[in-house]
Design a protein around this motif. Structure first.
Motif, short mmCIF file in Angstrom:
data_model
loop_
_atom_site.label_atom_id
_atom_site.label_comp_id
_atom_site.label_asym_id
_atom_site.label_seq_id
_atom_site.Cartn_x
_atom_site.Cartn_y
_atom_site.Cartn_z
N SER A 48 -5.35 3.22 0.15
CA SER A 48 -5.83 2.84 -1.17
C SER A 48 -7.29 3.24 -1.27
O SER A 48 -7.92 3.58 -0.27
CB SER A 48 -5.68 1.32 -1.39
N THR A 164 2.06 -1.83 -5.29
CA THR A 164 0.83 -1.05 -5.21
C THR A 164 1.14 0.42 -4.97
O THR A 164 0.58 1.31 -5.62
CB THR A 164 -0.08 -1.59 -4.09
N GLU A 223 -4.47 0.85 -9.54
CA GLU A 223 -4.59 0.15 -8.26
C GLU A 223 -4.86 -1.33 -8.49
O GLU A 223 -5.91 -1.69 -9.05
CB GLU A 223 -5.71 0.75 -7.42
#
Length: 341
Positions: A48, A164, A223
């Motif tokens: 991420s 996610t 995100e």
């Protein structure tokens, strides 16, 4: 107990904690994937932009520039070194090549020189650096992210993790791997973009329960940052930011691989083979593969102090994957340095 099924040592997954069980499952899956994949398999990687997602396993498919990348260094190249203004042509004064704090720039420069990505020379008391070879941005292709959850009865934060992956779209495809029987109820709780595998480490069989839907790494992503009881804070991640994050993940995967464990100093531990690879940590006292960092040591009732086994995990990785332990260019540079003692 050492049981052999079709030439593979049985992974006994009834371990003391879910973490230990997932470790054994993860090693088995990595070995299984590496056996049939001409690319890079790695584990436990940041996935991420905000550092709040770690993917269990990632498979990096080689791109057109893979061989050029492999010739540079076996290590992870720091992102700041790649993004710096250091090129492969004329050497430049190192301080002029970075936009970050000088201390960080110095650290990155030293690391890039240490691993063989930069070479340096001194002029008038200043250090000048250049890339030993131009960095190939196209060295990797598709990236597949795999989240391991051998027991779906204890899912933890699995649903949010997979949501996610689906909304951020960092991977080309994302997959859930489990040892559990997958029901319709399970599938309904998993984002429809996420593929599902049922993997049996004992028999080395992998069943595709649901094919993944391709994600969109070349488009902006969403995100999640903070999930509350009534709302979730999110941010839009640009295409450029996703591209940098993908490169950083691929670089980390190339340098790290999946054999990140160490063998303990115990007479009961020995390297065993699984799925064609050698040197996985097997405990004769427990009768199964183990998580050395979590299960081994003086607190184990079966601990018998001794020197750790003589293993070479890097050689095994070099043998089993396209990762190159000693690139030709690095050997030539080292030979040149050796002449100066």
């Amino acid at each position: 107990m050492n049981v052999v099924i079709d030439g593979a040592t049985l992974f006994l997954l009834a371990a003391r904690t879910p973490n230990v069980r997932e470790f054994a499952f993860e090693l088995a899956l990595c070995a299984h994937l590496e056996a049939g994949f001409d690319g890079i398999v790695s584990r436990q990687l940041g996935a991420s932009t905000g550092g709040n997602r770690v993917i269990d396993v990632a498979c990096i498919e080689p791109g057109p520039g893979f061989d050029d990348r492999a010739r540079i260094t076996p290590e992870t190249i720091p992102d700041a070194a790649i993004e710096s203004r250091v090129g492969a042509g004329e050497a430049r004064y190192w301080k002029d090549c970075f936009d970050c704090h000088p201390d960080h720039a110095r650290s990155v420069t030293d690391r890039a020189i240490e691993i063989g990505f930069f070479e340096s020379e001194r002029r008038g008391g200043r250090e000048y650096v250049r890339q030993v070879a131009r960095y190939p941005e196209d060295w990797f292709g598709r990236i597949v992210g795999i989240e391991n959850k051998p027991d779906l009865g204890t899912p933890g934060d699995l649903e949010n993790q997979l949501r996610t992956d689906a909304s951020l779209g960092l991977f080309d495809t994302a997959i859930l791997a489990t040892a559990s029987h997958v029901t319709g109820a399970h599938l309904n709780r998993i984002p429809e973009e996420i593929g599902v595998w049922r993997f049996d480490p004992e028999t080395e069989t992998r069943e595709v329960v649901r094919e993944p839907t391709p994600l969109a790494p070349a488009e902006p992503g969403i995100e999640p940052l903070d999930r509350g009881a009534t709302k979730t804070d999110v941010r839009v991640v640009s295409v450029a930011e996703k591209a940098c994050t993908r490169r950083r993940l691929a670089e980390r995967a190339y340098g790290k691989g999946w054999r990140t464990y160490e063998f303990p100093s115990c007479e009961k531990i020995e390297p065993r083979a699984y799925a064609g690879t050698n040197e996985l940590p097997f405990c004769r006292w427990k009768g199964r593969f183990v998580h050395p960092a979590a299960e081994c040591g003086i607190s184990c009732p079966g601990h018998d102090p001794d020197d750790p086994p003589d293993v070479d995990l890097e050689s095994e990785r070099d043998r089993r994957s396209p990762w190159v332990r000693e690139p030709d260019g690095q050997r030539r540079r080292q030979a040149g340095l050796d002449r100066f003692g």
